[in-house]
Motif scaffolding. Structure first.
Motif, PDB file in Angstrom:
ATOM      1  N   SER A  22       0.879  -1.159   0.000  1.00  0.00           N
ATOM      2  CA  SER A  22       0.000   0.000   0.000  1.00  0.00           C
ATOM      3  C   SER A  22       0.922   1.215   0.000  1.00  0.00           C
ATOM      4  CB  SER A  22      -0.829  -0.030   1.287  1.00  0.00           C
ATOM      5  OG  SER A  22      -1.674   1.097   1.334  1.00  0.00           O
ATOM      6  N   TRP A  23       0.357   2.395  -0.086  1.00  0.00           N
ATOM      7  CA  TRP A  23       1.190   3.580   0.087  1.00  0.00           C
ATOM      8  C   TRP A  23       1.815   3.503   1.491  1.00  0.00           C
ATOM      9  CZ3 TRP A  23      -0.015   8.011   3.348  1.00  0.00           C
ATOM     10  CH2 TRP A  23       0.945   9.032   3.236  1.00  0.00           C
ATOM     11  N   GLU A  77       5.003  -0.504   1.060  1.00  0.00           N
ATOM     12  CA  GLU A  77       5.210  -1.188  -0.209  1.00  0.00           C
ATOM     13  C   GLU A  77       5.988  -2.507  -0.075  1.00  0.00           C
ATOM     14  OE1 GLU A  77       5.938   1.957   0.503  1.00  0.00           O
ATOM     15  OE2 GLU A  77       5.357   3.337  -1.086  1.00  0.00           O
ATOM     16  N   SER A 110       2.507   0.126  -9.347  1.00  0.00           N
ATOM     17  CA  SER A 110       1.687   0.319  -8.142  1.00  0.00           C
ATOM     18  C   SER A 110       2.333   0.005  -6.792  1.00  0.00           C
ATOM     19  CB  SER A 110       0.354  -0.433  -8.229  1.00  0.00           C
ATOM     20  OG  SER A 110       0.451  -1.756  -7.785  1.00  0.00           O
ATOM     21  N   HIS A 111       1.731   0.643  -5.776  1.00  0.00           N
ATOM     22  CA  HIS A 111       2.107   0.340  -4.386  1.00  0.00           C
ATOM     23  C   HIS A 111       1.555  -1.027  -3.991  1.00  0.00           C
ATOM     24  CE1 HIS A 111       1.538   4.875  -4.121  1.00  0.00           C
ATOM     25  NE2 HIS A 111       2.645   4.784  -3.431  1.00  0.00           N
ATOM     26  N   ALA A 115       5.593   3.575  -5.766  1.00  0.00           N
ATOM     27  CA  ALA A 115       4.572   2.925  -6.606  1.00  0.00           C
ATOM     28  C   ALA A 115       5.057   2.611  -8.013  1.00  0.00           C
ATOM     29  CB  ALA A 115       3.325   3.808  -6.685  1.00  0.00           C
ATOM     30  N   SER A 127       9.926   4.405  -0.604  1.00  0.00           N
ATOM     31  CA  SER A 127       8.655   4.549   0.104  1.00  0.00           C
ATOM     32  C   SER A 127       8.615   5.901   0.783  1.00  0.00           C
ATOM     33  CB  SER A 127       8.534   3.467   1.176  1.00  0.00           C
ATOM     34  OG  SER A 127       7.360   3.662   1.927  1.00  0.00           O
TER      35      SER A 127
END
Ligand code: DGJ
Length: 731
Positions: A197-198, A201, A224-225, A530, A546
């Protein structure tokens, strides 16, 4: 060197130093997968194609072709004619009917590896890599398919890509084009992938492979994350040192799919490619479509060997930057120091203080252009904000240079703010669906990079700034995911090209940048990590890992990232506490030790941090200079993982000649009444004697690997320690 064709058996044998990959061609011309794994002495195993097993093979009785196609281990599967497993290629003909099937026609083996036009891809000289092209034809569609395999002998890596050419006279649509397929018999495989996720990662995930299709994917317009363009199938006993690992990693920065499928006959099909969601590509007569590259790696010595093979491969054959093996300047970035609230004086204060501590570069992050005082405006207006930079950019850069620091700058060239002069002038340059309000994310829209004029504008905006001052570094950011994919530039049957064309636009921009500014240090970034993918490495030797700079959260993030990527490309900074993301307080020394396992830099207001912390910076800087060659070029060994419920995290970097080792150990949570941990090192020369620098103690390599070392003296949570061993012969 690594590739040969056994004419009689119709078998291709592709050898790396420790692996073999076998491809067979049937009587009819189907190209089948025989074997991938530990190196074999000869081109055998043709029986694994099982062509005689079916009651009715296609050459004997065509009406049973379905049974054959649904079980034959394909090198590259096609859809619509009887293989009901995942297809790699779906083609719609001029009538709108989907079906494709191709047959071997000829092949070619060449030294070296040709470039993939417009796409990032691995490279190598003759003697390092050899390439096999298998030319196949679908005679009904008049579509030619080239399957390419490049064999990187030393790194135990094989890369694959696919090219399609319409040699007919009618249009066709590519509805799906993957880049690689790996059909194998199941061996109780488990699937390993990276998710996140943000600010979270690339966490490692492992699960059993069950019947049906399991995939990791992105439809967000970037890698993407959330999920990573990587997939590994591993045998159940696999650990860091043992077990078999089949890894697939996609050299692409847009939508992807990485999927494993276990079928009714216990066969596994792993595929990787551009995500077919919203993808459709018109292939006009004589047109060519080049799919991106997939990296295949096989290890029979667990994850550790896979990681080291990939690290060497990316360092030697993917990163083109002159910085690849060079020490990176220690930078200080003002993002977490000031966010948007800065001006010339503030930056110069940071630079002066940074210089005193031995920091080598100042990076000015978001907020220096247009009217940007927060994140709701000005993307696209790449003109210096002279209310903040009162004496202009060149003067600021000159002053920073005079202080003795290099200068770096932030851009987000792919975006356009609704509140920008650019949008007011060119509203049609944002992706949009006719009649719909564009979805905002971070109050910004996405530039339609399928438009060459938008690409040119974005490029010139960046280049003009770089030409105007002595700028040594660029952080290329991208802070939202894509949606509202539409443009008036293309007719209705070509809107499905946009997501891929966007990625090609990004690649074109970065290619132009590295061509015009070959000595620029480029760091890619996307709302943190991401767009941390092998495609980006082709342009930038480092990627911001990140937005989470907390040393403890970073343990998992950097472990997952280092699972695939060399430490030298992992953007890592020491930031202030309480940490801005998780509000955790960790020792300054631990923040330094964790950031050391990456590009190493600072992201804090050095004029405001405590004297106690600031005093540690010169020491950390010294440490970086001392160990950077090891971290950049050495072999990485994962020793213990907090993510696997150990109370501590530990990794080591061993120099290629095995004469130096740096071990980092982070105690995450202190355990009551536990005074030491025994840690067994890896990758050393067993007969060699090593000196522990701190104490002068001597140990044999096998002693360090079998008996281990006792890590002690870590009192309290989040404490960490470095151990540096050097061969005693080195003096
Ligand atoms: C996201 C990046 O990851 C941050 O480091 C920072 O550059 C911000 N964007 C700026 O908007």
């Amino acid at each position: 060197m690594g590739i040969y064709f056994e004419e009689e058996k119709k078998i291709f044998k592709l050898d790396t130093e420790n692996t073999s990959y076998l491809i067979g061609v049937t009587e009819e011309g189907y190209v089948g997968h025989i074997y991938y794994g530990k190196r074999l002495s000869a081109a055998g195993g043709g029986y694994l194609l099982r062509t005689g097993e079916y009651p009715f093979t296609p050459s004997v009785l065509k009406r049973e072709k379905g049974a054959f196609l649904d079980t034959f281990p394909m090198e590259y599967s096609t859809g619509g004619v009887g293989d009901y497993r995942e297809s790699c290629l779906d083609v719609k003909n001029f009538m709108g009917q989907t079906g494709c099937e191709f047959f071997y026609r000829s092949h070619e083996i060449v030294e070296g590896k040709p470039v993939l036009k417009g796409l990032p891809a691995s490279f190598g000289e003759s003697g390092e890599v050899e390439t096999l092209f298998i030319y196949c034809e679908d005679p009904v569609l008049d579509l030619w398919v080239t399957l390419s395999y490049s064999v990187f002998f030393r790194e135990d890596v094989i890369t694959r890509n696919v090219k399609l050419e319409n040699k007919g006279t009618s249009r066709m649509f590519l509805e799906k084009v993957y880049s690689a397929c790996l059909d194998m018999d199941n061996r109780d495989f488990e699937m390993v992938s990276l998710h996140g996720s943000w600010v979270r990662e690339r966490h490692i995930q492992r699960c059993a492979l069950s019947y049906g299709r399991q995939n990791m994917s992105s439809v967000r317009g970037e890698s993407s994350h959330q999920e990573h363009p990587f997939l590994a199938l591993v045998t159940p006993e696999t650990t860091q040192e043992q077990g078999e690992v089949y890894g697939m990693h996609f050299v692409y920065s847009g939508n992807f799919i990485a999927q494993a499928e276990l079928n009714q006959f216990d066969q596994v099909r792993a595929v990787m490619g551009i995500n077919p969601s919203q993808f459709s590509w018109l292939l006009a007569p004589r047109a060519v479509f080049q799919a991106p590259e997939t990296v295949l790696v096989y290890s029979d010595e667990g994850f550790g060997k896979m990681s080291r093979c990939l690290h060497d491969f990316y360092r030697n054959h993917m990163i083109r930057s002159p910085y690849v093996l060079k020490k990176r300047p220690i930078l200080i970035n003002n993002w977490e120091a000031t966010y948007f609230d800065f001006n010339t004086e503030k930056l110069l204060d940071i630079a002066r203080e940074a210089k005193k501590s031995g920091i080598e570069m100042l990076v000015m992050d978001d907020g220096w252009f247009g009217k940007r005082n927060n994140d709701n405006c000005s993307l696209g207006d790449w003109v210096v904000n002279e209310e903040k930079l009162t004496t202009g950019l060149k003067d600021l850069v000159d002053q920073v240079n005079e202080i003795g620091l290099e200068f770096g700058i932030w851009f987000e060239p792919e975006m356009i703010s609704p509140d920008s002069d650019l949008y007011r002038k060119h509203p049609e340059w944002a992706f949009r669906i006719l009649g719909r309000e564009i979805t905002q994310s971070r109050e910004q829209y996405v530039l339609d990079l399928s438009r060459q004029e938008a690409v040119n504008y974005a490029y010139e905006s960046v280049a003009k700034i770089l030409r105007s001052a002595n700028i040594a570094y660029v952080k290329w950011d991208m802070n939202r995911q894509l949606c509202d994919i539409g443009t008036v530039m293309y007719p209705c049957d070509r809107q499905g090209e946009l997501l891929h064309r966007y990625v090609l636009g990004v690649y074109q921009l970065q290619e132009r940048l590295v061509q015009e500014f070959p000595n620029l240090l480029l760091e890619n970034c996307s709302g943190g990590g991401a767009r941390f993918d092998p495609g980006m490495l082709y342009y930038s030797p480092q990627i911001w890992c990140s937005d989470d700079t907390d040393a403890i959260e970073r343990l998992r993030i950097q472990e997952g990232t280092a699972f695939l990527y060399p430490l030298s490309c992992i953007g890592a900074h020491v930031s202030d506490c309480p940490n801005h993301t998780v509000h955790r307080v960790t020792p300054f020394s631990t923040r330094g030790n964790v950031a050391l396992a990456g590009t190493f830099g600072y992201e804090l207001d050095i004029t405001k941090i405590s004297e106690e912390d600031r005093k540690q910076i010169p020491e950390q800087v010294k440490q970086y200079h001392k160990y950077s060659h090891l971290i950049q070029n050495g072999d990485y060994y994962r020793i213990a993982s907090w993510s696997e419920k150990k109370p501590y995290d530990c990794w080591a970097v061993v120099s290629k000649d095995k004469k130096e080792v740096l071990v980092t150990c982070v105690q995450v949570l202190a355990r009551p009444n536990m005074h030491s941990y025994c840690i067994r090192l890896k990758g050393l020369d067993q007969g060699q004697q090593y000196c522990l620098e701190e104490t002068g103690e001597k140990f044999y390599g096998d002693e360090l690997m079998q008996c281990g070392i006792l890590v002690s003296g870590l009192e309290g949570d989040f404490q960490s320690k470095l151990y540096y061993f050097k061969s005693c012969l080195e003096g």
